[in-house]
Scaffold this motif. Structure first.
Motif, mmCIF file in Angstrom:
data_model
loop_
_atom_site.group_PDB
_atom_site.id
_atom_site.type_symbol
_atom_site.label_atom_id
_atom_site.label_comp_id
_atom_site.label_asym_id
_atom_site.label_seq_id
_atom_site.Cartn_x
_atom_site.Cartn_y
_atom_site.Cartn_z
ATOM 1 N N ALA A 107 90.513 -6.042 99.481
ATOM 2 C CA ALA A 107 89.095 -6.317 99.746
ATOM 3 C C ALA A 107 88.852 -6.476 101.255
ATOM 4 N N ALA A 108 89.773 -7.145 101.936
ATOM 5 C CA ALA A 108 89.636 -7.356 103.388
ATOM 6 C C ALA A 108 89.716 -6.027 104.135
ATOM 7 N N LYS A 109 90.586 -5.141 103.653
ATOM 8 C CA LYS A 109 90.706 -3.810 104.290
ATOM 9 C C LYS A 109 89.395 -3.034 104.141
ATOM 10 N N THR A 110 88.804 -3.124 102.975
ATOM 11 C CA THR A 110 87.512 -2.460 102.739
ATOM 12 C C THR A 110 86.485 -2.928 103.757
ATOM 13 N N ARG A 111 86.481 -4.230 104.023
ATOM 14 C CA ARG A 111 85.451 -4.771 104.927
ATOM 15 C C ARG A 111 85.633 -4.246 106.355
ATOM 16 N N ILE A 112 86.877 -3.974 106.730
ATOM 17 C CA ILE A 112 87.107 -3.384 108.064
ATOM 18 C C ILE A 112 86.654 -1.928 108.061
ATOM 19 N N TYR A 125 78.141 -11.563 101.322
ATOM 20 C CA TYR A 125 77.162 -10.646 100.736
ATOM 21 C C TYR A 125 77.686 -10.058 99.428
ATOM 22 N N ARG A 126 78.988 -9.770 99.403
ATOM 23 C CA ARG A 126 79.577 -9.193 98.185
ATOM 24 C C ARG A 126 79.575 -10.203 97.033
ATOM 25 N N HIS A 127 79.896 -11.466 97.358
ATOM 26 C CA HIS A 127 79.831 -12.485 96.290
ATOM 27 C C HIS A 127 78.399 -12.615 95.778
ATOM 28 N N MET A 128 77.455 -12.534 96.721
ATOM 29 C CA MET A 128 76.040 -12.629 96.346
ATOM 30 C C MET A 128 75.658 -11.489 95.393
ATOM 31 N N CYS A 129 76.046 -10.260 95.755
ATOM 32 C CA CYS A 129 75.673 -9.109 94.918
ATOM 33 C C CYS A 129 76.313 -9.196 93.526
ATOM 34 N N ARG A 130 77.550 -9.669 93.473
ATOM 35 C CA ARG A 130 78.204 -9.822 92.173
ATOM 36 C C ARG A 130 77.508 -10.916 91.360
ATOM 37 N N ALA A 256 86.489 -3.080 87.358
ATOM 38 C CA ALA A 256 86.790 -1.938 88.236
ATOM 39 C C ALA A 256 86.893 -2.370 89.701
ATOM 40 N N GLY A 257 86.248 -3.474 90.062
ATOM 41 C CA GLY A 257 86.468 -4.068 91.383
ATOM 42 C C GLY A 257 85.560 -3.611 92.511
ATOM 43 N N GLY A 258 84.618 -2.717 92.208
ATOM 44 C CA GLY A 258 83.787 -2.146 93.269
ATOM 45 C C GLY A 258 82.862 -3.114 93.997
ATOM 46 N N PHE A 259 82.647 -4.300 93.421
ATOM 47 C CA PHE A 259 81.866 -5.296 94.178
ATOM 48 C C PHE A 259 82.613 -5.670 95.455
ATOM 49 N N PHE A 260 83.967 -5.569 95.413
ATOM 50 C CA PHE A 260 84.786 -5.964 96.569
ATOM 51 C C PHE A 260 85.453 -4.788 97.272
ATOM 52 N N TYR A 261 85.867 -3.756 96.513
ATOM 53 C CA TYR A 261 86.558 -2.615 97.125
ATOM 54 C C TYR A 261 85.562 -1.598 97.682
ATOM 55 N N GLU A 262 84.281 -1.735 97.259
ATOM 56 C CA GLU A 262 83.203 -0.981 97.886
ATOM 57 C C GLU A 262 82.166 -2.040 98.264
ATOM 58 N N ARG A 263 80.889 -1.764 98.064
ATOM 59 C CA ARG A 263 79.921 -2.837 98.337
ATOM 60 C C ARG A 263 78.739 -2.689 97.396
ATOM 61 N N TRP A 264 79.081 -2.603 96.098
ATOM 62 C CA TRP A 264 78.046 -2.375 95.098
ATOM 63 C C TRP A 264 76.968 -3.444 95.174
ATOM 64 N N ASP A 266 73.506 -5.404 93.666
ATOM 65 C CA ASP A 266 72.968 -5.742 92.345
ATOM 66 C C ASP A 266 71.797 -4.824 91.983
ATOM 67 N N ALA A 267 71.149 -4.246 92.984
ATOM 68 C CA ALA A 267 69.998 -3.382 92.683
ATOM 69 C C ALA A 267 70.432 -2.108 91.940
ATOM 70 N N PRO A 268 71.383 -1.321 92.476
ATOM 71 C CA PRO A 268 71.811 -0.158 91.681
ATOM 72 C C PRO A 268 72.471 -0.548 90.361
ATOM 73 N N VAL A 269 73.128 -1.694 90.315
ATOM 74 C CA VAL A 269 73.754 -2.122 89.056
ATOM 75 C C VAL A 269 72.675 -2.405 88.004
ATOM 76 N N HIS A 270 71.684 -3.222 88.363
ATOM 77 C CA HIS A 270 70.591 -3.480 87.414
ATOM 78 C C HIS A 270 69.922 -2.160 87.014
ATOM 79 N N SER A 271 69.753 -1.276 87.997
ATOM 80 C CA SER A 271 69.013 -0.048 87.726
ATOM 81 C C SER A 271 69.771 0.873 86.777
ATOM 82 N N MET A 272 71.089 0.958 86.935
ATOM 83 C CA MET A 272 71.863 1.790 86.007
ATOM 84 C C MET A 272 71.810 1.210 84.600
#
Ligand code: GDP
Ligand code: MN
Length: 346
Positions: A107-112, A125-130, A256-264, A266-272
């Motif tokens: 997760a830290a590598k993703t943020r870099i 921000y990622r914790h917030m979105c999750r 799947a982990g994308g809240f942390f390994y990407e930056r998903w 909550d808006a696209p998640v709710h929308s899907m």
């Protein structure tokens, strides 16, 4: 001090005329505000506007949520903005933070790697979105409610709202209401659509027919067109979010982990979820609610509403821009139904 001589608060008369409340029933509903202590003054601006435009007549309660304890100063400054009931909740630790299956080094590598993307290097921000994707509707303070209206610090409401949107939702069985829809930033969601398709492959019976999947793909499901409802404004059905359908989808994404390994977001998640699980009649564009969250706004286009109830320029509405997906939503045939065979072909 000098001002004591000018204005003696103790002798000021108590208000004798209470403002009339709109008559009639209320929904079991509240405003829900996830917010940090330091945002109190921007939050008060949002509250001032929603109170003036709507809630002084309807008196719906507010639920404030925070991963840290709210300060007394925050509570006082929020309470004094409304006559309605206010409650302040701290988020349980198990709803905010890394689940055990997440590799925090990864997760830290993703943020870099994502430092050039907006909020790309931001861990909170990622914790917030999750949290907004999978947990806020399970907070104990929301247990008694059926509907929520999400509010953020620093937003604006341009129009008088002279009816109760919660009751509209209830009467018409609407599960999700929005004001603005736009295209998501590509770099934040590289695998969200594939992960969602994998969910549909595994749980085909969860997907409703007809659905709104046509709104989020322009090539019969091959790719996500990045359309999503902007979730900083939402009026929604809490029981829909608490349903096995929605929760099974959230759990699939969370694993799947994308809240942390990407930056998903909550808006696209709710929308899907909306696109898979709801019919067009269960989703409502509040075109008459003038709303601003930087950098976009919804300004009512109906001249009658705009002239009599609003102070915003309809030309400024994001509706006219190619960034918006609302026109496409409005024009969607309510009976279109991407079959899973089509959608999952590749
Ligand atoms: P943006 O709208 O995507 O730019 O993100 P915001 O900074 O507005 O955050 C979305 C909402 O979550 C706002 O209501 C914020 O007050 C709230 N928020 C964001 N991060 C945190 C956090 O770390 N803790 C708490 N308690 N609230 C947060
Ligand atoms: Mn915001």
């Amino acid at each position: 001090v000098a001002y004591q001589n000018q204005w003696d608060l103790k002798s000021a008369p108590a208000p004798t005329v209470l403002e009339p409340q709109a008559p009639g029933p209320r929904a079991k509903a509240c405003f829900v505000v996830l917010v940090r202590n330091r945002e109190i003054h921007d939050l008060r601006k949002s509250m001032r506007e929603i109170e003036d435009r709507f809630n002084r007549k309807y008196n719906y309660p507010y639920v404030f949520l925070n991963d840290k304890p709210f300060t007394d100063e925050f509570k006082t400054l929020a309470q004094t903005m409304t006559k309605a009931n206010t409650t302040f909740g701290q988020i349980p630790q198990e709803h905010w933070g890394y689940p055990p299956w997440i590799d925090v080094n990864e997760a830290a590598k993703t943020r870099i790697k994502m430092k050039h993307v907006i909020y790309g290097s931001n861990e909170a921000y990622r914790h917030m979105c999750r949290y907004q994707s999978g947990f806020f509707f399970r907070h104990p303070l929301l247990a008694e409610y059926d509907y929520y209206w999400r509010i953020e610090p620093g937003v604006k409401f341009f129009c008088d709202i002279d009816y109760d949107p919660f009751l509209l939702m209830q009467e018409r069985k609407i599960k999700y209401g929005f004001t603005i829809s736009i295209h998501e930033i590509k770099e934040t969601i590289p695998t969200l659509w594939d992960t969602t398709k994998q969910y549909m492959r595994e749980q085909p019976s969860m997907v409703s027919h007809p659905n709104l999947l046509e709104w989020i793909t322009n090539d019969k499901g091959k790719t996500y067109n990045r359309c999503h409802f902007w979730s900083n404004f939402e009026i929604g059905d809490l029981n829909w979010l608490r349903s096995p359908q929605y929760l099974s989808y959230f759990n699939h994404l969370d694993q799947a982990g994308g809240f942390f390994y990407e930056r998903w977001g909550d808006a696209p998640v709710h929308s899907m979820a909306v696109a898979m699980f709801l019919k067009k009649e269960e989703v409502h564009w509040f075109d008459d609610i003038g709303y601003f969250h930087a950098p976009a706004q919804n300004c009512p286009l109906d001249p009658e509403i705009n002239t009599n109830k609003c102070h915003c320029n309809p030309k400024d509405s994001v509706y006219h821009s190619s960034w918006s997906c609302t026109k496409e939503f409005v024009n969607l045939n309510p009976n279109t139904d991407l079959t899973l065979a089509e959608l999952l072909a590749d």
